[in-house]
Design a protein around this motif. Structure first.
Motif, PDB file in Angstrom:
ATOM      1  N   TYR A 149      10.481  39.811  12.606  1.00  0.00           N
ATOM      2  CA  TYR A 149      11.047  39.863  11.367  1.00  0.00           C
ATOM      3  C   TYR A 149      10.247  40.463  10.320  1.00  0.00           C
ATOM      4  O   TYR A 149      10.479  41.349   9.569  1.00  0.00           O
ATOM      5  CB  TYR A 149      11.613  38.671  11.125  1.00  0.00           C
ATOM      6  CG  TYR A 149      12.475  38.393   9.727  1.00  0.00           C
ATOM      7  CD1 TYR A 149      13.810  39.167   9.521  1.00  0.00           C
ATOM      8  CD2 TYR A 149      11.920  38.244   8.275  1.00  0.00           C
ATOM      9  CE1 TYR A 149      14.729  39.363   8.611  1.00  0.00           C
ATOM     10  CE2 TYR A 149      12.449  38.304   7.329  1.00  0.00           C
ATOM     11  CZ  TYR A 149      13.785  38.640   7.307  1.00  0.00           C
ATOM     12  OH  TYR A 149      14.579  39.016   6.144  1.00  0.00           O
ATOM     13  N   VAL A 204       5.344  39.067  -1.579  1.00  0.00           N
ATOM     14  CA  VAL A 204       6.465  38.565  -0.517  1.00  0.00           C
ATOM     15  C   VAL A 204       6.173  37.429   0.277  1.00  0.00           C
ATOM     16  O   VAL A 204       7.055  36.210   0.167  1.00  0.00           O
ATOM     17  CB  VAL A 204       7.039  39.769   0.269  1.00  0.00           C
ATOM     18  CG1 VAL A 204       8.059  39.196   1.434  1.00  0.00           C
ATOM     19  CG2 VAL A 204       7.754  40.969  -0.196  1.00  0.00           C
ATOM     20  N   ASN A 206       3.851  35.076  -0.476  1.00  0.00           N
ATOM     21  CA  ASN A 206       3.696  33.919  -1.372  1.00  0.00           C
ATOM     22  C   ASN A 206       4.983  33.370  -1.905  1.00  0.00           C
ATOM     23  O   ASN A 206       5.494  32.241  -2.035  1.00  0.00           O
ATOM     24  CB  ASN A 206       3.171  34.578  -2.810  1.00  0.00           C
ATOM     25  CG  ASN A 206       1.558  34.674  -2.267  1.00  0.00           C
ATOM     26  OD1 ASN A 206       0.989  33.968  -1.338  1.00  0.00           O
ATOM     27  ND2 ASN A 206       0.946  35.301  -3.237  1.00  0.00           N
ATOM     28  N   ALA A 207       6.193  34.441  -2.087  1.00  0.00           N
ATOM     29  CA  ALA A 207       7.498  34.062  -2.419  1.00  0.00           C
ATOM     30  C   ALA A 207       8.071  33.119  -1.407  1.00  0.00           C
ATOM     31  O   ALA A 207       8.793  32.283  -1.714  1.00  0.00           O
ATOM     32  CB  ALA A 207       8.381  35.100  -2.770  1.00  0.00           C
ATOM     33  N   LEU A 208       7.902  33.564   0.059  1.00  0.00           N
ATOM     34  CA  LEU A 208       8.381  32.661   1.022  1.00  0.00           C
ATOM     35  C   LEU A 208       7.757  31.416   1.145  1.00  0.00           C
ATOM     36  O   LEU A 208       8.499  30.318   1.290  1.00  0.00           O
ATOM     37  CB  LEU A 208       7.953  33.779   2.450  1.00  0.00           C
ATOM     38  CG  LEU A 208       8.857  34.543   2.709  1.00  0.00           C
ATOM     39  CD1 LEU A 208       8.403  35.712   3.956  1.00  0.00           C
ATOM     40  CD2 LEU A 208      10.210  34.160   3.175  1.00  0.00           C
ATOM     41  N   LEU A 209       6.432  31.142   0.979  1.00  0.00           N
ATOM     42  CA  LEU A 209       5.724  30.182   0.964  1.00  0.00           C
ATOM     43  C   LEU A 209       6.390  29.122  -0.137  1.00  0.00           C
ATOM     44  O   LEU A 209       6.417  28.204   0.047  1.00  0.00           O
ATOM     45  CB  LEU A 209       4.392  30.104   0.665  1.00  0.00           C
ATOM     46  CG  LEU A 209       3.692  30.665   1.975  1.00  0.00           C
ATOM     47  CD1 LEU A 209       2.060  30.939   1.458  1.00  0.00           C
ATOM     48  CD2 LEU A 209       3.661  29.920   3.222  1.00  0.00           C
ATOM     49  N   MET A 210       6.600  29.687  -1.228  1.00  0.00           N
ATOM     50  CA  MET A 210       7.238  28.858  -2.408  1.00  0.00           C
ATOM     51  C   MET A 210       8.429  28.528  -2.258  1.00  0.00           C
ATOM     52  O   MET A 210       9.083  27.365  -2.640  1.00  0.00           O
ATOM     53  CB  MET A 210       7.256  29.800  -3.714  1.00  0.00           C
ATOM     54  CG  MET A 210       5.998  29.654  -4.568  1.00  0.00           C
ATOM     55  SD  MET A 210       5.097  28.096  -4.475  1.00  0.00           S
ATOM     56  CE  MET A 210       6.062  27.072  -5.531  1.00  0.00           C
ATOM     57  N   ARG A 211       9.345  28.917  -1.214  1.00  0.00           N
ATOM     58  CA  ARG A 211      10.770  28.602  -0.843  1.00  0.00           C
ATOM     59  C   ARG A 211      10.512  27.878   0.406  1.00  0.00           C
ATOM     60  O   ARG A 211      11.659  27.654   1.242  1.00  0.00           O
ATOM     61  CB  ARG A 211      11.676  29.426  -0.676  1.00  0.00           C
ATOM     62  CG  ARG A 211      11.708  30.056  -2.007  1.00  0.00           C
ATOM     63  CD  ARG A 211      13.116  30.678  -2.379  1.00  0.00           C
ATOM     64  NE  ARG A 211      13.171  32.190  -1.743  1.00  0.00           N
ATOM     65  CZ  ARG A 211      14.202  32.892  -1.488  1.00  0.00           C
ATOM     66  NH1 ARG A 211      15.376  32.229  -1.869  1.00  0.00           N
ATOM     67  NH2 ARG A 211      14.267  33.992  -1.047  1.00  0.00           N
ATOM     68  N   ASN A 212       9.204  27.169   0.924  1.00  0.00           N
ATOM     69  CA  ASN A 212       9.016  26.266   2.081  1.00  0.00           C
ATOM     70  C   ASN A 212       9.284  27.030   3.370  1.00  0.00           C
ATOM     71  O   ASN A 212       9.635  26.200   4.077  1.00  0.00           O
ATOM     72  CB  ASN A 212       9.968  25.079   1.940  1.00  0.00           C
ATOM     73  CG  ASN A 212       9.964  24.446   0.325  1.00  0.00           C
ATOM     74  OD1 ASN A 212      10.940  24.730  -0.258  1.00  0.00           O
ATOM     75  ND2 ASN A 212       9.034  24.233  -0.084  1.00  0.00           N
ATOM     76  N   PHE A 213       9.045  28.290   3.474  1.00  0.00           N
ATOM     77  CA  PHE A 213       9.222  28.972   4.794  1.00  0.00           C
ATOM     78  C   PHE A 213       7.994  28.380   5.784  1.00  0.00           C
ATOM     79  O   PHE A 213       6.952  28.125   5.418  1.00  0.00           O
ATOM     80  CB  PHE A 213       8.831  30.243   4.676  1.00  0.00           C
ATOM     81  CG  PHE A 213       8.863  31.292   5.655  1.00  0.00           C
ATOM     82  CD1 PHE A 213       9.802  31.464   6.465  1.00  0.00           C
ATOM     83  CD2 PHE A 213       7.698  31.600   6.275  1.00  0.00           C
ATOM     84  CE1 PHE A 213       9.809  32.238   8.010  1.00  0.00           C
ATOM     85  CE2 PHE A 213       7.424  32.482   7.336  1.00  0.00           C
ATOM     86  CZ  PHE A 213       8.731  32.581   8.010  1.00  0.00           C
ATOM     87  N   HIS A 214       8.541  27.918   6.744  1.00  0.00           N
ATOM     88  CA  HIS A 214       7.747  27.511   7.929  1.00  0.00           C
ATOM     89  C   HIS A 214       7.882  28.058   9.277  1.00  0.00           C
ATOM     90  O   HIS A 214       7.869  27.491  10.423  1.00  0.00           O
ATOM     91  CB  HIS A 214       7.628  25.929   8.048  1.00  0.00           C
ATOM     92  CG  HIS A 214       8.996  25.362   7.995  1.00  0.00           C
ATOM     93  ND1 HIS A 214       9.761  25.420   9.415  1.00  0.00           N
ATOM     94  CD2 HIS A 214       9.959  24.822   7.198  1.00  0.00           C
ATOM     95  CE1 HIS A 214      10.925  24.869   8.957  1.00  0.00           C
ATOM     96  NE2 HIS A 214      10.982  24.489   7.798  1.00  0.00           N
ATOM     97  N   GLU A 216      10.827  29.389  10.493  1.00  0.00           N
ATOM     98  CA  GLU A 216      12.052  29.831  10.982  1.00  0.00           C
ATOM     99  C   GLU A 216      12.994  30.473   9.997  1.00  0.00           C
ATOM    100  O   GLU A 216      12.819  30.708   8.860  1.00  0.00           O
ATOM    101  CB  GLU A 216      12.426  28.223  11.266  1.00  0.00           C
ATOM    102  CG  GLU A 216      11.873  27.732  12.540  1.00  0.00           C
ATOM    103  CD  GLU A 216      12.568  26.266  12.722  1.00  0.00           C
ATOM    104  OE1 GLU A 216      13.440  25.798  12.153  1.00  0.00           O
ATOM    105  OE2 GLU A 216      11.906  25.464  13.618  1.00  0.00           O
ATOM    106  N   PRO A 218      16.620  29.760   8.955  1.00  0.00           N
ATOM    107  CA  PRO A 218      17.821  29.221   9.056  1.00  0.00           C
ATOM    108  C   PRO A 218      18.754  30.056   8.275  1.00  0.00           C
ATOM    109  O   PRO A 218      18.351  30.544   7.221  1.00  0.00           O
ATOM    110  CB  PRO A 218      17.372  27.797   8.245  1.00  0.00           C
ATOM    111  CG  PRO A 218      16.275  28.135   7.528  1.00  0.00           C
ATOM    112  CD  PRO A 218      15.627  29.163   8.115  1.00  0.00           C
ATOM    113  N   LEU A 219      20.078  29.907   8.873  1.00  0.00           N
ATOM    114  CA  LEU A 219      21.102  30.753   8.009  1.00  0.00           C
ATOM    115  C   LEU A 219      22.214  29.779   7.683  1.00  0.00           C
ATOM    116  O   LEU A 219      22.554  29.003   8.370  1.00  0.00           O
ATOM    117  CB  LEU A 219      21.760  31.894   9.037  1.00  0.00           C
ATOM    118  CG  LEU A 219      20.878  33.070   9.034  1.00  0.00           C
ATOM    119  CD1 LEU A 219      21.723  34.089   9.919  1.00  0.00           C
ATOM    120  CD2 LEU A 219      20.862  33.787   7.745  1.00  0.00           C
TER     121      LEU A 219
END
Lengths: 246, 216
Positions: A149, A204, A206-214, A216, A218-219
């Motif tokens: 991804y 990009v 950092n923005a993912l980290l701020m939205r708690n990306f770990h 995975e 999920p959809l």
């Protein structure tokens, strides 16, 4: 995005479950890649062409993609017929074209086109995000899916940055000539492209980290097998077995 | 009680470009703090440092009375924080608007049904319901800004950090943003050049200049 140009549509293949498409896609491309039969490979190409028709892929875009694939085939057609020994078909001085030398690029061309058509019609009719999600459902390793991804996401970042910088160059009156200036501009362009893409990809992430990306994806829209999915899988399984038995 | 306490914070970008040297400041719970300052003064850098997205050189950061030092501390702090990035294109990356807004909720393990409900409510509030099935990359700048803000607010954060929320958007979008965040009861830290926007929302103002953050 460039990698998802065929993902939007209302055809049967667009609404099928991406898991089903991946499960159908893999055996068909393996069969096509591994077979050397002059019956199985054309049959597989015919199947792939039919799938592209069902997916209602716009002709000009499809031919554009196939043209890129077939560009490489030209080189095979130039070299292989004259370099593979076998039953002579045609002689011109030191040059000898063999039957085996023609059969091989012919098979490779059919295989390459068939695989390209399968890729466009099956995974190509889903978004990369839903394919990533489907891969996780099919128990593929999470890290592998994340790499897949992110590769897609960052390739898109580089492509966007490239398009933006190119517009900027054109707006400032640049046009390529055979001069040192042009070479310098292209060198700066390439260097700057990588620096800007790197910085953007950090933002990009950092923005993912701020939205708690770990790791995975999920959809909201969850996959549910429909009757169409089951009918399609059964039909394609029968077709697969038929091609093997040919 | 302070929501944010920064003590002797120092940070430089590679190449010894000093941004902060012994910076001190605090924001109390419920405060709506606006940060202004010239371009390149470090407003965005400060927000990124507070969330551990840039690594400080020295000093300490306390969030909700707890020192945040390790990546795990910052990860926990991010669960309670909403961060709106300056460029919405950095933030939006999912195939549809509704998926993008729901992303943070699903990452937190909230069920799809609840997530969908929250997304629908927020889309209604922001008047972007008609965009739910659209591809985020194809929206206008103002629409992207609203979608990215919705993606931040959907988790109902305790602390909201907004980096130039009004940059490049028209009055109607600003009004929509204002209407929502005026009712926000948590702590807010807004970096912006838009003085009118800050005046209408903030309870305190700071000015970042020459490595120092001064209360106006």
């Amino acid at each position: 995005m460039q990698l998802e140009v065929f993902s939007q549509g209302r055809s049967l293949l667009h609404i099928l479950d991406p898991r089903v498409k991946l499960l159908v896609y893999l055996p068909f491309i393996l069969l096509t890649a591994l077979s050397n039969s002059l019956v199985q490979v054309p049959a597989s190409l015919a199947t792939a062409t039919t799938l592209a028709g069902i997916a209602r892929i716009p002709g000009p875009r499809l031919f554009q993609r196939l043209a890129v694939v077939n560009l490489f085939m030209v080189f095979l057609w130039i070299t292989l017929p004259f370099s593979i020994p076998g039953e002579p078909l045609w002689n011109a001085g030191p040059l000898m074209m063999s039957r085996e030398g023609v059969t091989l690029p012919f098979l490779i061309t059919l295989k390459a086109n068939a695989i390209a058509l399968y890729t466009i019609s099956l995974p190509g009719t889903s978004t990369v995000m839903s394919l990533s999600h489907a891969m996780l459902h099919l128990r593929l390793p999470g890290k592998l899916v994340t790499v897949f991804y992110f590769f897609y996401r960052y390739i898109s970042v580089i492509a966007d940055e490239y398009a933006r910088m190119l517009r900027m160059l054109q707006a400032r009156g640049f046009h390529a000539t055979t001069s040192i200036h042009t070479i310098k501009v292209y060198a700066f362009f390439t260097g700057m492209l990588f620096i800007k893409s790197h910085e953007r990809s950090e933002r990009v992430y950092n923005a993912l980290l701020m939205r708690n990306f770990h790791g995975e994806f999920p959809l909201l829209a969850h996959f549910r097998l429909s009757r169409q999915d089951l009918i399609f899988s059964c039909f394609m399984s029968c077709l697969f077995l038929t091609i093997i038995l040919l | 009680m302070n929501c944010i306490t920064v003590h002797n914070l120092s940070f430089s970008y590679p190449g010894h470009i000093e941004v902060f040297n012994d910076l001190n400041f605090s924001v109390v719970n419920g405060e709506k703090a606006g940060i202004t300052g010239p371009n390149g003064s470090g407003k965005s850098t400060l927000l990124l440092l507070l969330m551990g997205l840039l690594k400080k050189e020295s000093g300490s950061i306390n969030l909700w009375g707890k020192s945040v030092e390790t990546p795990d501390d910052f990860r926990k702090a991010r669960l309670k924080t909403g961060f709106l990035f300056q460029d919405p294109d950095d933030q939006l990356f999912l195939p549809t608007v509704e998926e993008d807004i729901a992303f943070a909720l699903l990452n937190r393990g909230i069920s799809r049904e609840n997530a969908r409900e929250k997304v629908d409510t927020l889309c209604e509030t922001f008047r972007i319901g008609h965009l739910k099935k659209r591809i985020p990359f194809h929206l206008s700048w103002g629409q992207k800004r609203l979608v990215s803000l919705a993606g931040v607010l959907v988790t109902e954060p305790d602390l909201l950090m907004l980096d130039e929320p009004t940059a490049g958007v028209d009055d109607r979008v600003i009004e929509t943003i204002l209407a929502y965040i005026e009712g926000f009861s948590g702590t807010m830290l807004i970096s912006s050049h838009d003085k009118a926007f800050l005046d209408s929302i903030c309870t305190s103002r700071y000015r970042l200049l020459n490595n120092r953050l001064e209360k106006c």
